[in-house]
Enzyme design. Structure first.
Site, PDB file in Angstrom:
ATOM      1  N   LYS A 149       0.282   7.597 -23.615  1.00  7.91           N
ATOM      2  CA  LYS A 149       0.677   7.871 -25.006  1.00  7.91           C
ATOM      3  C   LYS A 149       2.160   7.547 -25.174  1.00  7.91           C
ATOM      4  CE  LYS A 149      -3.270  10.353 -24.628  1.00  7.91           C
ATOM      5  NZ  LYS A 149      -4.099  10.373 -23.414  1.00  7.91           N
ATOM      6  N   ASP A 202       2.224  20.240 -20.735  1.00  4.27           N
ATOM      7  CA  ASP A 202       1.501  18.988 -20.920  1.00  4.27           C
ATOM      8  C   ASP A 202       2.468  18.091 -21.694  1.00  4.27           C
ATOM      9  OD1 ASP A 202       0.047  16.838 -21.837  1.00  4.27           O
ATOM     10  OD2 ASP A 202      -1.785  17.986 -22.165  1.00  4.27           O
ATOM     11  N   PHE A 254      -6.912  21.769 -25.023  1.00  3.31           N
ATOM     12  CA  PHE A 254      -7.236  20.351 -25.087  1.00  3.31           C
ATOM     13  C   PHE A 254      -8.478  20.144 -24.223  1.00  3.31           C
ATOM     14  CE2 PHE A 254      -7.182  15.840 -24.091  1.00  3.31           C
ATOM     15  CZ  PHE A 254      -7.248  15.375 -25.385  1.00  3.31           C
ATOM     16  N   THR A 255      -9.309  19.199 -24.638  1.00  2.00           N
ATOM     17  CA  THR A 255     -10.647  19.055 -24.042  1.00  2.00           C
ATOM     18  C   THR A 255     -10.613  18.925 -22.511  1.00  2.00           C
ATOM     19  OG1 THR A 255     -10.473  16.704 -24.500  1.00  2.00           O
ATOM     20  CG2 THR A 255     -11.659  18.031 -26.126  1.00  2.00           C
ATOM     21  N   PHE A 306     -18.512  14.988 -26.620  1.00  2.00           N
ATOM     22  CA  PHE A 306     -18.147  14.127 -27.745  1.00  2.00           C
ATOM     23  C   PHE A 306     -18.068  12.648 -27.353  1.00  2.00           C
ATOM     24  CE2 PHE A 306     -14.610  16.076 -25.638  1.00  2.00           C
ATOM     25  CZ  PHE A 306     -13.829  14.987 -25.275  1.00  2.00           C
ATOM     26  N   TYR A 329       0.834  -1.207   0.000  1.00  2.00           N
ATOM     27  CA  TYR A 329       0.000   0.000   0.000  1.00  2.00           C
ATOM     28  C   TYR A 329       0.867   1.254   0.000  1.00  2.00           C
ATOM     29  CZ  TYR A 329      -3.737   3.255   0.939  1.00  2.00           C
ATOM     30  OH  TYR A 329      -4.627   4.289   0.819  1.00  2.00           O
ATOM     31  N   ARG A 374     -12.627  15.467 -34.424  1.00  2.00           N
ATOM     32  CA  ARG A 374     -11.941  16.543 -33.695  1.00  2.00           C
ATOM     33  C   ARG A 374     -12.347  17.862 -34.336  1.00  2.00           C
ATOM     34  NH1 ARG A 374      -9.810  15.039 -28.715  1.00  2.00           N
ATOM     35  NH2 ARG A 374     -12.057  14.895 -28.729  1.00  2.00           N
TER      36      ARG A 374
HETATM   37  C1  P61 Z   1      -6.457  11.148 -26.920  1.00  4.93           C
HETATM   38  F1  P61 Z   1     -11.159  12.445 -27.336  1.00  4.93           F
HETATM   39  N1  P61 Z   1      -5.770  12.235 -24.958  1.00  4.93           N
HETATM   40  O1  P61 Z   1      -5.721  11.933 -27.556  1.00  4.93           O
HETATM   41  P1  P61 Z   1      -5.909  11.082 -20.102  1.00  4.93           P
HETATM   42  N2  P61 Z   1      -3.430  15.972 -22.624  1.00  4.93           N
HETATM   43  C2  P61 Z   1      -3.345  15.545 -23.896  1.00  4.93           C
HETATM   44  C3  P61 Z   1      -4.032  14.410 -24.291  1.00  4.93           C
HETATM   45  O2  P61 Z   1      -3.938  14.002 -25.541  1.00  4.93           O
HETATM   46  C4  P61 Z   1      -4.838  13.709 -23.322  1.00  4.93           C
HETATM   47  C5  P61 Z   1      -4.883  14.206 -21.997  1.00  4.93           C
HETATM   48  C6  P61 Z   1      -4.176  15.329 -21.683  1.00  4.93           C
HETATM   49  C7  P61 Z   1      -6.539  11.303 -25.482  1.00  4.93           C
HETATM   50  C8  P61 Z   1      -7.627  10.575 -24.717  1.00  4.93           C
HETATM   51  C9  P61 Z   1      -8.826  11.433 -24.844  1.00  4.93           C
HETATM   52  O3  P61 Z   1     -11.193  14.643 -25.851  1.00  4.93           O
HETATM   53  C10 P61 Z   1     -10.546  13.532 -25.430  1.00  4.93           C
HETATM   54  O4  P61 Z   1      -4.846  10.118 -19.709  1.00  4.93           O
HETATM   55  C11 P61 Z   1      -2.514  16.297 -24.859  1.00  4.93           C
HETATM   56  O5  P61 Z   1      -6.724  10.630 -21.252  1.00  4.93           O
HETATM   57  O6  P61 Z   1      -6.741  11.499 -18.950  1.00  4.93           O
HETATM   58  C12 P61 Z   1      -5.606  12.595 -23.696  1.00  4.93           C
HETATM   59  O7  P61 Z   1      -5.095  12.355 -20.586  1.00  4.93           O
HETATM   60  C13 P61 Z   1      -5.700  13.534 -20.953  1.00  4.93           C
HETATM   61  C14 P61 Z   1      -9.579  11.402 -25.995  1.00  4.93           C
HETATM   62  C15 P61 Z   1      -9.002  12.476 -23.948  1.00  4.93           C
HETATM   63  C16 P61 Z   1     -10.445  12.435 -26.252  1.00  4.93           C
HETATM   64  C17 P61 Z   1      -9.896  13.508 -24.232  1.00  4.93           C
HETATM   65  O8  P61 Z   1      -7.096  10.235 -27.460  1.00  4.93           O
END
Ligand code: P61
Length: 464
Positions: free
Chosen positions: A264, A221, A130-131, A455, A78, A388
């Protein structure tokens, strides 16, 4: 039969395949039914009904045998897991930050950071939204302001660093809001919503200088910062002989803190972190993580996940790996561009982006051409992609009006180490087929709209 001699030597991936996962082709009538059942939203399809999955590169990479071996070395204590210390060491070694708070994924780090740093009425300038990042800024009472260069909003503009900050725009935001209202400047390397476009080292340095002059921290980021470092190596004078690992460390050194979705670049299926050189921020984040994620030495992850991340970081910065990873994206993009299909130029790091406005010029943006195009590609071949554009951009937090961004794109996102060149050929041929039938395409209307990040779960019907 004789073959023409190649004009240059080919490259190949620095790995071979040890384990395979079968995928299934469906029939056209099946796919038509699945898409209607999914409300024309590719997020709502079942993955078993997808042939080639280019929805995202997030958590979809193939781990190496070394990473899988690390999974068996998970220390599931833990508190104080050995894998946490391995991860901390790897983040410090490759990204350069002193302190680490693990989180289960990127948005959890964004949540913690935003709660600590943003106060109601604050303004957060950044190189395109970013979303999840923008939503957490807004939920904390802040307002995001876009300071990316204008070229980033033009899909055809070939600028090599479309992720750059426009320093005059940033200066104007600082002058208008006052430095006291800007908790930090938010920089993403590479910029996802712009088409996976990088920021140059020169621009990052200039942002740092401007921010330092006003005592404003820079938050990175770092989700695809390794891919950004590769583009710097390829495109920026003075960096061609440097290793990606070296470039990454220099790039991060101009920032104070980073949030990370390790799903990623880092080649894992789950994980993230907040890392910083600011001891005060670290202490607050280490305290908040126990409220939302778990103890500060696991942050919502299993020990084995942290070990896979620690090992994935080291693999992700290998020049051979990153060259072939981005080389595969270029391979697909060049195929499409050679056929005259409108894509975002230059080709991005993690994905090829189709310009849906140019692809379906007869569908107004209010009928979501990119959402329609993603559905049409799925119907044609079972290839899953992601919208997108206007659907992703959502609504203005204050007025409730829909955002209609200049970029209306479909993202063909390539998972790392998962698909072969033959898969890319199948994808390219499907995109071409749909392009050839483009006059018959029809738009959509939204019939269900969730409040947050619409989305993911929105539903559509064909527009009449
Ligand atoms: C992706 F449709 N990305 O690209 P988490 N920053 C950045 C990202 O690309 C990102 C996160 C933070 C995704 C997953 C995803 O609108 C969307 O680990 C540059 O996913 O929490 C994530 O990181 C967030 C797809 C997220 C989406 C949001 O496919």
């Amino acid at each position: 039969m004789s073959y023409p001699k190649p004009s240059r030597r080919s490259w190949a991936e620095p790995w071979k395949i040890k384990m395979v996962e079968p995928i299934r082709m469906t029939t056209l009538p099946e796919r038509q039914k699945f898409l209607i059942e999914a409300g024309y939203n590719t997020f709502l399809l079942r993955s078993e009904d997808v042939y080639i999955d280019l929805l995202t590169d997030s958590g979809t990479s193939a781990m190496s045998d070394r990473q899988w071996a690390g999974i068996m070395l998970g220390d599931e204590a833990y508190a104080g897991s050995r894998n946490f210390y391995n991860l901390w060491e790897a983040v410090t070694q490759y990204y350069g930050y002193k302190y680490l708070v693990p989180t289960h994924q990127g948005r959890a780090a964004e949540h913690i950071l935003s709660r600590i740093m943003i106060h109601p009425g604050d303004v957060i300038p950044g190189n395109m939204y970013f979303t999840t990042t923008r939503l957490h800024q807004e939920l904390a009472g802040g307002t995001f302001v876009d300071v990316i260069i204008d070229e980033a909003h033009d899909p055809a503009n070939p600028h090599p660093f479309k992720g750059n900050v426009d320093l005059a725009k940033l200066q104007r935001v600082i002058d208008r809001a006052g430095p006291g209202k800007i908790p930090y400047v938010s920089i993403a390397g590479t910029v996802n919503m712009a088409g996976g476009q990088p920021q140059s080292m020169e621009n990052m340095c200039a942002v740092r200088e401007l921010c330092q002059a006003h005592d404003i921290p820079v938050v990175l980021d770092a989700t695809r910062a390794v891919e950004n470092a590769y583009f710097i190596q390829q495109r920026e004078p003075g960096y061609e002989a440097k290793k990606v690992a070296e470039i990454l460390k220099e790039y991060c050194s101009y920032t104070d803190t980073c949030t990370m979705s390790a799903k990623k670049d880092t080649l894992v299926n789950i994980g993230g972190w907040l890392a910083t050189n600011d001891q005060g921020l670290f202490e607050e984040a280490r305290n908040l993580v126990v409220v939302y994620e778990g103890l500060h030495t696991y942050g919502g992850l299993a020990g084995r996940d942290m070990e896979a991340m620690a090992r994935g970081i080291a693999e992700s910065v290998e020049d051979d790996h990153i060259r072939t990873r981005i080389g595969q994206v270029e391979y697909l993009g060049n195929h499409l561009a050679d056929w005259g299909i409108p894509i975002v130029q230059p080709i991005g790091g993690h994905a090829v982006f189709l310009d849906a406005k140019a692809y379906y010029p007869h569908i107004p943006q209010s009928q979501y051409p990119a959402q329609a195009l993603a559905g049409d590609i799925y119907t044609d071949s079972g290839v899953r992609t992601m919208e997108r554009g206007a659907v992703s951009a959502g609504r203005d937090a204050k007025t409730g009006e829909e955002h209609f961004p200049k970029l209306e794109l479909v993202r063909l996102t390539i998972p790392r180490r998962v698909y072969t060149q033959a898969h890319m050929d199948v994808v390219a041929e499907s995109v071409l087929e749909v392009y050839e039938r483009r006059e018959h395409a029809r738009g959509l209307r939204m019939v269900y709209e969730p409040k947050y990040l619409r989305f993911f779960q929105a539903r559509f019907e064909r527009a009449s």
